[in-house]
Write a protein that holds these residues in place. Structure first.
Motif, PDB file in Angstrom:
ATOM      1  N   VAL A 100       0.774  -1.288   0.055  1.00 29.19           N
ATOM      2  CA  VAL A 100       0.116   0.047  -0.056  1.00 29.19           C
ATOM      3  C   VAL A 100       0.953   1.325  -0.034  1.00 29.19           C
ATOM      4  N   GLY A 101       1.960   1.342   0.733  1.00 26.30           N
ATOM      5  CA  GLY A 101       2.809   2.437   0.700  1.00 26.30           C
ATOM      6  C   GLY A 101       3.384   2.675  -0.809  1.00 26.30           C
ATOM      7  N   ILE A 102       3.573   1.670  -1.428  1.00 25.68           N
ATOM      8  CA  ILE A 102       4.136   1.795  -2.916  1.00 25.68           C
ATOM      9  C   ILE A 102       3.044   2.416  -3.765  1.00 25.68           C
ATOM     10  N   GLY A 103       1.964   1.988  -3.537  1.00 24.67           N
ATOM     11  CA  GLY A 103       0.679   2.301  -4.466  1.00 24.67           C
ATOM     12  C   GLY A 103       0.551   3.996  -3.979  1.00 24.67           C
ATOM     13  N   ALA A 104       0.728   4.244  -2.714  1.00 19.22           N
ATOM     14  CA  ALA A 104       0.300   5.807  -2.027  1.00 19.22           C
ATOM     15  C   ALA A 104       1.511   6.627  -2.855  1.00 19.22           C
ATOM     16  N   GLY A 105       2.771   6.266  -2.840  1.00 16.93           N
ATOM     17  CA  GLY A 105       3.651   7.169  -3.478  1.00 16.93           C
ATOM     18  C   GLY A 105       3.383   7.383  -4.973  1.00 16.93           C
ATOM     19  N   MET A 106       2.989   6.238  -5.619  1.00 14.50           N
ATOM     20  CA  MET A 106       2.818   6.398  -7.061  1.00 14.50           C
ATOM     21  C   MET A 106       1.494   7.486  -7.483  1.00 14.50           C
ATOM     22  N   ALA A 107       0.512   7.297  -6.539  1.00 18.77           N
ATOM     23  CA  ALA A 107      -0.870   7.949  -6.631  1.00 18.77           C
ATOM     24  C   ALA A 107      -0.490   9.369  -6.501  1.00 18.77           C
ATOM     25  N   LEU A 108       0.413   9.583  -5.426  1.00 18.54           N
ATOM     26  CA  LEU A 108       0.649  11.186  -5.198  1.00 18.54           C
ATOM     27  C   LEU A 108       1.016  11.878  -6.299  1.00 18.54           C
ATOM     28  N   SER A 109       1.779  11.516  -7.358  1.00 18.75           N
ATOM     29  CA  SER A 109       2.121  12.361  -8.383  1.00 18.75           C
ATOM     30  C   SER A 109       0.866  12.618  -9.413  1.00 18.75           C
ATOM     31  N   ARG A 110      -0.156  12.006  -9.100  1.00 16.04           N
ATOM     32  CA  ARG A 110      -1.482  12.263  -9.691  1.00 16.04           C
ATOM     33  C   ARG A 110      -2.662  13.013  -9.058  1.00 16.04           C
ATOM     34  N   LEU A 111      -2.262  13.105  -7.859  1.00 11.63           N
ATOM     35  CA  LEU A 111      -3.507  13.662  -6.823  1.00 11.63           C
ATOM     36  C   LEU A 111      -2.875  15.103  -6.405  1.00 11.63           C
ATOM     37  N   ASN A 112      -3.360  15.522  -5.424  1.00  9.26           N
ATOM     38  CA  ASN A 112      -3.034  17.017  -4.820  1.00  9.26           C
ATOM     39  C   ASN A 112      -1.266  16.876  -4.440  1.00  9.26           C
ATOM     40  N   ARG A 113      -0.605  17.433  -4.920  1.00  4.76           N
ATOM     41  CA  ARG A 113       0.756  17.399  -4.620  1.00  4.76           C
ATOM     42  C   ARG A 113       1.330  18.214  -3.606  1.00  4.76           C
ATOM     43  N   GLU A 114       0.463  18.849  -2.958  1.00  2.00           N
ATOM     44  CA  GLU A 114       0.474  19.756  -2.087  1.00  2.00           C
ATOM     45  C   GLU A 114       0.437  19.261  -0.552  1.00  2.00           C
ATOM     46  N   LYS A 115      -0.209  18.194  -0.686  1.00  2.00           N
ATOM     47  CA  LYS A 115      -0.578  17.364   0.647  1.00  2.00           C
ATOM     48  C   LYS A 115       0.031  15.682   0.754  1.00  2.00           C
ATOM     49  N   PRO A 116       0.485  15.654   1.870  1.00  2.00           N
ATOM     50  CA  PRO A 116       0.870  14.072   1.892  1.00  2.00           C
ATOM     51  C   PRO A 116      -0.355  13.239   1.779  1.00  2.00           C
ATOM     52  N   ILE A 117      -0.049  11.717   1.398  1.00  2.00           N
ATOM     53  CA  ILE A 117      -1.139  10.844   1.004  1.00  2.00           C
ATOM     54  C   ILE A 117      -1.086  10.058   2.336  1.00  2.00           C
ATOM     55  N   LEU A 118      -2.416   9.669   2.745  1.00  2.00           N
ATOM     56  CA  LEU A 118      -2.327   8.434   3.972  1.00  2.00           C
ATOM     57  C   LEU A 118      -3.208   7.315   3.461  1.00  2.00           C
ATOM     58  N   VAL A 119      -2.741   6.171   3.269  1.00  2.00           N
ATOM     59  CA  VAL A 119      -3.595   5.136   2.945  1.00  2.00           C
ATOM     60  C   VAL A 119      -3.450   3.895   4.145  1.00  2.00           C
ATOM     61  N   MET A 120      -4.787   3.518   4.267  1.00  2.00           N
ATOM     62  CA  MET A 120      -5.148   2.591   5.258  1.00  2.00           C
ATOM     63  C   MET A 120      -5.394   1.245   4.780  1.00  2.00           C
ATOM     64  N   CYS A 121      -5.302   0.089   5.373  1.00  2.00           N
ATOM     65  CA  CYS A 121      -5.742  -1.277   4.857  1.00  2.00           C
ATOM     66  C   CYS A 121      -5.767  -1.714   6.146  1.00  2.00           C
ATOM     67  N   THR A 122      -6.729  -2.990   6.209  1.00  2.00           N
ATOM     68  CA  THR A 122      -6.954  -3.854   7.118  1.00  2.00           C
ATOM     69  C   THR A 122      -5.943  -5.270   7.044  1.00  2.00           C
ATOM     70  N   LEU A 123      -5.829  -5.813   8.024  1.00  2.00           N
ATOM     71  CA  LEU A 123      -4.779  -6.826   7.972  1.00  2.00           C
ATOM     72  C   LEU A 123      -5.594  -8.349   8.108  1.00  2.00           C
ATOM     73  N   PRO A 124      -5.899  -9.093   7.161  1.00  2.00           N
ATOM     74  CA  PRO A 124      -6.446 -10.420   7.194  1.00  2.00           C
ATOM     75  C   PRO A 124      -6.083 -11.354   8.309  1.00  2.00           C
ATOM     76  N   ASP A 125      -4.894 -11.360   8.887  1.00  2.00           N
ATOM     77  CA  ASP A 125      -4.471 -12.085   9.847  1.00  2.00           C
ATOM     78  C   ASP A 125      -4.640 -11.546  11.119  1.00  2.00           C
ATOM     79  N   ASP A 126      -5.181 -10.233  11.083  1.00  2.00           N
ATOM     80  CA  ASP A 126      -5.071  -9.426  12.402  1.00  2.00           C
ATOM     81  C   ASP A 126      -6.203  -8.295  12.314  1.00  2.00           C
ATOM     82  N   PRO A 127      -7.594  -8.771  12.182  1.00  2.00           N
ATOM     83  CA  PRO A 127      -8.477  -7.635  11.794  1.00  2.00           C
ATOM     84  C   PRO A 127      -8.652  -6.735  12.627  1.00  2.00           C
ATOM     85  N   ASP A 128      -8.100  -6.643  13.983  1.00  2.00           N
ATOM     86  CA  ASP A 128      -8.231  -5.664  14.916  1.00  2.00           C
ATOM     87  C   ASP A 128      -7.260  -4.455  14.573  1.00  2.00           C
ATOM     88  N   LEU A 129      -6.303  -4.765  13.786  1.00  2.00           N
ATOM     89  CA  LEU A 129      -5.272  -3.629  13.583  1.00  2.00           C
ATOM     90  C   LEU A 129      -5.584  -3.183  12.011  1.00  2.00           C
TER      91      LEU A 129
END
Length: 464
Positions: A363-392
């Motif tokens: 997800v971090g790699i995708g975030a970095g690539m997406a940033l060049s095509r989004l608002n380049r004035e703001k950092p991007i934050l991407v969240m994802c769930t963990l299948p082996d630990d759904p509470d995190l």
């Protein structure tokens, strides 16, 4: 103590050990760090066993064997020394080779870490190389792996090349003969990507009409009279070009950057090539080599990357190639998902939650690539769930060098925001990650937004 003293002490402790367990992270820096240490230790006639972990956190501590081996932690450990204490590891049975912010604990663990000595652009692979050199000065061939680790951990990104002790390691590789450094265009894929793709999908700096525009890039090449294919019909890569062709493209791109009010000083960078590797392969230069290793780690096969670092040019390279192809396909899917779904913009950050659709390792790699095509004035934050630990929830953030130059520090923001929830965060100013309770997602994002906003405000006041 000095960094040199720490290195000598670490090398001495390793050389006194009968058996060593090397525990390392799964990214390119971690894989090269482990490979450097494993080769140096085994060459010294000492038995060594490799162990890879995704993170050094309570649920992963069972991977650290409770035996009488010396434990050498690479690319992790500095910020998790409390876990080492809780695991019952004594200070004389541990060596930490890392580059992350160190944690204060009562146990005086021996640590090789350039960060406390003022060297922020020096990865764990660089520290591992210093230890390898202290074990035996003939280990200079391992400088190549340290260069890959440093580049893979973005240590060359801010200055368009490695600096300080990391650059000195480049000189060792040049002197040995398996590293070449040259000033060239600051773009990714110079050894393997078709020329137009190489130019269009590089975004540092952002070039209006070229970045993310394959048609615009092809029009530029046609105008310059530079063919995209060889006479045999094969796609040309940047390495195929003559010096005159490279200069023509670089000059045209510089004119384009300046014409749109930008600065052309980031257009060129120092790139690191390996003359002992086959041309037009991912092993030919440090940036692509590190991506290949990252693919191995992200898809739970870091040992394949380690085998490549140790010289396997057969089955390991073929397997890694398959993983890299899959790696890129899934990242493209993630990028398209982010762009099509859209992000939510707050005052200082933009964010999206991708659920469990994509592996947390990319997800971090995708975030970095997406940033060049989004608002380049703001950092991007991407969240994802963990299948082996759904509470995190796994959090990945990316910024640009321009943002970092304006005072933004993602690592600091994530550490600050996650602390109240008992989460764990780390990384760098330009790229960082965290693990937080799933129930804290909404409040966490708000805290990160406030933290980034304060950073911008503080930087603005400092410039007055």
């Amino acid at each position: 103590m000095s960094l040199e003293g720490d290195v000598r002490a670490a090398a001495g402790r390793i050389c006194e050990a009968e058996r060593v367990t090397v525990i390392s992270h799964i990214d390119a820096d971690g894989i090269t760090s482990l490979s450097i240490l494993m080769q140096a230790i085994t060459r010294a006639g000492i038995e060594a066993v490799p162990v890879f972990v995704r993170q050094l956190e309570p649920l992963m501590m069972h991977r650290v064997p409770q035996d009488d081996t010396l434990k050498v932690f690479a690319d992790l450990g500095a910020g998790q020394q409390n876990l080492l204490e809780a695991h019952g590891l004594k200070d004389d049975r541990v060596v930490i080779v890392d580059h992350h912010v160190t944690q204060d604990v009562e146990t005086p663990y021996l640590q090789v870490n350039a960060l406390p000595y003022g060297h922020a652009k020096f990865s764990a692979a660089g520290a591992a190389y210093l230890v390898a050199q202290a074990i035996d000065a003939d280990n200079r061939d391992l400088a190549k792996l340290a260069v890959i680790g440093n580049v893979g951990d973005m240590m060359a990104r801010e200055d368009c090349g490695l600096v300080g002790p990391a650059r000195q390691i480049v000189d060792d590789g040049i002197e040995y003969g398996n590293v070449e450094a040259r000033k060239d265009l600051n773009c990714y894929g110079i050894s393997t990507r078709p020329l137009a793709n190489c130019l269009a999908y590089s975004d540092d700096p952002f070039i209006e009409g070229i970045t993310n525009s394959l048609p615009g890039t092809r029009r530029l090449l046609a105008r310059l009279g530079i063919p995209e294919r060889t006479r045999k019909g094969q796609w040309r890569v940047w390495e195929d070009l003559s010096g005159e062709e490279r200069q023509a493209i670089a000059s045209a791109l510089a004119e384009q950057v300046v014409a749109h009010g930008g600065r052309a000083d980031r257009l060129c960078a120092e790139v690191y090539l390996f003359p002992d590797e086959t041309e037009k392969t991912a092993l030919r230069n440090a940036a692509e080599y590190s991506t290949l290793l990252n693919a191995c780690g992200r898809w739970a096969r870091p040992e394949v990357g380690s085998a490549i670092c140790a010289g396997d040019r057969g089955e390991a390279v073929r397997e890694a190639g398959h993983m890299l192809t899959h790696h890129r396909a899934v990242i493209r899917e993630l990028l398209n998902h982010i762009l099509e779904t859209g992000v939510t913009e707050l005052d200082a950050v933009q964010y999206i939650h991708v659920g469990d659709r994509f592996p947390d390792t990319i997800v971090g790699i995708g975030a970095g690539m997406a940033l060049s095509r989004l608002n380049r004035e703001k950092p991007i934050l991407v969240m994802c769930t963990l299948p082996d630990d759904p509470d995190l929830t796994k959090v990945s953030m990316r910024a640009t060098e321009r943002m970092v130059g304006s005072g933004i520090d993602l690592q600091e923001a994530l550490i600050e925001a996650s602390g109240s929830f008992g989460g764990a965060a780390g990384g760098h100013a330009v790229a960082a990650g965290a693990y937080i309770p799933k129930t804290a997602e909404e409040e966490f994002v708000q805290r990160v937004d406030r933290s980034i906003k304060r950073q911008r405000g503080a930087a603005g006041q400092g410039n007055r």
